[in-house]
Design a protein around this motif. Structure first.
Motif, short mmCIF file in Angstrom:
data_model
loop_
_atom_site.label_atom_id
_atom_site.label_comp_id
_atom_site.label_asym_id
_atom_site.label_seq_id
_atom_site.Cartn_x
_atom_site.Cartn_y
_atom_site.Cartn_z
N LEU A 60 0.83 -1.20 0.00
CA LEU A 60 0.00 0.00 0.00
C LEU A 60 0.86 1.25 0.00
CD1 LEU A 60 -2.81 1.41 0.37
CD2 LEU A 60 -2.41 1.22 2.85
N HIS A 61 1.89 1.29 0.83
CA HIS A 61 2.76 2.47 0.91
C HIS A 61 3.51 2.69 -0.42
CE1 HIS A 61 2.39 3.85 5.06
NE2 HIS A 61 2.24 2.58 5.41
N PHE A 75 -4.38 11.03 -1.16
CA PHE A 75 -4.69 9.68 -0.68
C PHE A 75 -6.19 9.41 -0.75
CE2 PHE A 75 -5.56 6.49 2.60
CZ PHE A 75 -4.70 5.48 2.18
N GLN A 76 -7.01 10.40 -0.36
CA GLN A 76 -8.46 10.21 -0.38
C GLN A 76 -8.97 9.98 -1.80
OE1 GLN A 76 -10.48 9.87 2.29
NE2 GLN A 76 -8.58 9.95 3.46
N ARG A 77 -8.40 10.67 -2.74
CA ARG A 77 -8.80 10.44 -4.14
C ARG A 77 -8.38 9.05 -4.61
NH1 ARG A 77 -5.90 13.30 -9.36
NH2 ARG A 77 -6.92 12.00 -10.96
N ALA A 78 -7.19 8.61 -4.18
CA ALA A 78 -6.67 7.32 -4.63
C ALA A 78 -7.49 6.15 -4.12
CB ALA A 78 -5.21 7.17 -4.20
N ALA A 88 -10.17 5.27 -8.60
CA ALA A 88 -9.66 4.83 -7.29
C ALA A 88 -8.66 3.70 -7.46
CB ALA A 88 -10.82 4.39 -6.39
N PRO A 89 -7.49 3.99 -7.99
CA PRO A 89 -6.52 2.92 -8.27
C PRO A 89 -5.98 2.24 -7.02
CG PRO A 89 -5.51 5.08 -8.58
CD PRO A 89 -6.97 5.31 -8.37
N LEU A 90 -6.14 2.87 -5.86
CA LEU A 90 -5.57 2.32 -4.62
C LEU A 90 -6.61 1.63 -3.74
CD1 LEU A 90 -2.66 2.35 -3.46
CD2 LEU A 90 -3.34 4.30 -2.06
N LYS A 91 -7.88 1.65 -4.17
CA LYS A 91 -8.95 1.20 -3.28
C LYS A 91 -8.81 -0.28 -2.90
CE LYS A 91 -13.94 1.15 -2.63
NZ LYS A 91 -15.27 1.55 -3.19
N THR A 93 -6.19 -2.25 -2.97
CA THR A 93 -5.00 -2.47 -2.14
C THR A 93 -5.22 -1.97 -0.71
OG1 THR A 93 -3.61 -2.18 -4.10
CG2 THR A 93 -2.51 -2.05 -1.97
N TRP A 94 -5.89 -0.84 -0.59
CA TRP A 94 -6.19 -0.26 0.73
C TRP A 94 -7.12 -1.18 1.53
CZ3 TRP A 94 -11.02 2.38 2.09
CH2 TRP A 94 -10.98 3.03 3.33
N GLU A 95 -8.17 -1.68 0.90
CA GLU A 95 -9.10 -2.58 1.59
C GLU A 95 -8.42 -3.89 1.96
OE1 GLU A 95 -12.32 -2.92 -1.14
OE2 GLU A 95 -13.33 -1.09 -0.44
N ALA A 96 -7.60 -4.41 1.05
CA ALA A 96 -6.91 -5.68 1.33
C ALA A 96 -5.94 -5.52 2.49
CB ALA A 96 -6.16 -6.15 0.08
N ALA A 97 -5.28 -4.38 2.59
CA ALA A 97 -4.35 -4.16 3.69
C ALA A 97 -5.10 -4.07 5.02
CB ALA A 97 -3.55 -2.88 3.45
N GLY A 98 -6.26 -3.40 5.03
CA GLY A 98 -7.05 -3.32 6.26
C GLY A 98 -7.54 -4.69 6.72
N GLN A 99 -7.97 -5.52 5.78
CA GLN A 99 -8.43 -6.85 6.14
C GLN A 99 -7.28 -7.73 6.61
OE1 GLN A 99 -10.65 -8.35 2.76
NE2 GLN A 99 -12.54 -7.40 3.49
N ALA A 100 -6.11 -7.57 5.98
CA ALA A 100 -4.95 -8.36 6.40
C ALA A 100 -4.54 -8.01 7.82
CB ALA A 100 -3.78 -8.13 5.43
N VAL A 101 -4.58 -6.74 8.18
CA VAL A 101 -4.25 -6.33 9.54
C VAL A 101 -5.34 -6.80 10.51
CG1 VAL A 101 -3.88 -4.35 11.06
CG2 VAL A 101 -2.86 -4.38 8.78
N ALA A 102 -6.60 -6.80 10.07
CA ALA A 102 -7.68 -7.31 10.93
C ALA A 102 -7.47 -8.78 11.27
CB ALA A 102 -9.02 -7.12 10.24
#
Length: 317
Positions: A60-61, A75-78, A88-91, A93-102
């Motif tokens: 993600l970073h 970041f909000q636009r991405a 939203a090219p980062l959406k 990846t962002w969701e997957a990272a949140g779920q992985a940390v969960a």
């Protein structure tokens, strides 16, 4: 009165036989081997969950850095919170990272480990356990003595009932070990994962783990009884284990009435797969029909196995 007395004697005989088989289950090395296998697999997957979370956050970073420097994205636009939600090219990846940390939360992580156990590791271990535990009398040459002393019916019922008890105990033990493992990993690595850019789902309550626990017990009972029936019919567990392992991993699900698909159809509506193993969705089968077919299948297996075994001579094993 005579029939009632005979019935009470039969129940008492089954009870005495069951107590002996349960004592064997708790002290046998097979129970220890199964529990150790679950502990080893869960420990490996728990560490793998941490590695996956770190990799997801690092990815993600990196992607955010590239989009910010080369594309001028905020970041909000991405992540799709800008005026154009489709840009939203980062959406993902962002969701997957949140779920992985969960998946590193104690209860959610334990549920993820139990789901791996339910759908991948458990069927093999429980089938093996059922096959080996059910043929111990044939292995140790004690079958003829137990048949004469206790009777075939009491012995057969006791073997099946003790397997159900052992599977339940193994699954509860696995859940407790998973909770201990994920709690230890969470406390150890919580400060090592940068979550400032993430929206991490909260940890589930312990009651949220109960459907997965119940489904793991159901799966374990089915495959343990299947292992018992196959090993008793063919008299040696080593004959059936390689065939089962090869069929479980190599043979695709043949139809929506395949037992593997029926078990998945029961499990899928009651489980959440967050930040961990996600099995493929089953072919559609009603829950009631799936449960009924599995019950009929187990009853049929047990009846056929008992019918064959009751006609064998205990003195030729």
């Amino acid at each position: 009165m005579t029939t009632e007395t005979a019935s009470k004697r039969s129940i008492c005989a089954i009870g005495r036989t069951l107590r002996g088989d349960l004592r064997y289950q708790w002290v046998s090395r097979h129970f220890l081997y199964a529990a150790t296998s679950f502990a080893a697999v869960m420990s490996a997957f728990s560490l793998g969950a941490y590695a996956s979370a770190r990799a997801a956050v690092d990815s993600l970073h990196r992607e955010w850095q590239f989009l910010h420097e080369d594309g001028g994205y905020t970041f909000q636009r991405a992540i799709g919170n800008g005026p154009d939600t489709t840009d939203a090219p980062l959406k993902e990846t962002w969701e997957a990272a949140g779920q992985a940390v969960a998946g590193l939360h104690p209860v959610q992580g334990a549920v993820n480990l139990l789901q791996v156990l339910c759908f991948v590791i458990g069927p093999i271990v429980f089938f093996t356990y059922g096959a080996v535990a059910a043929t111990r009398d044939a292995h140790y040459k004690t079958l003829k003595f137990r048949v004469v002393r206790e009777g075939r019916r009491a012995l057969f019922v006791s073997r099946a009932a003790s397997l159900v008890a052992a599977v339940t105990a193994l699954t509860v033990t696995a859940l407790l070990f998973a909770l201990a493992t994920t709690t230890a990993v969470h406390l150890t690595v919580s400060d090592r994962v940068d979550t400032r850019l993430l929206r991490v789902p909260p940890d589930m309550s312990f009651t949220g783990a109960l459907p997965t626990l119940a489904m793991t017990v159901t799966t374990g009972v089915f495959f343990a009884l299947l292992g018992m029936c196959a090993a008793v019919l063919f008299r040696r567990p080593l004959y059936v284990l390689p065939v089962f392992v090869a069929g479980f991993f190599l043979v695709p699900i043949l139809s929506r009435f395949d037992p593997r698909n029926l078990l998945m159809a029961l499990a899928y509506p009651h489980m959440e797969f967050i930040g961990g193993f996600v099995p493929p969705a089953p072919r559609p089968v009603g829950e009631f029909l799936a449960a009924l077919l599995l019950l009929l299948g187990v009853a049929g297996m047990l009846a056929a196995t008992y019918a064959v075994e009751s006609r064998r001579s205990a003195y030729t094993t």
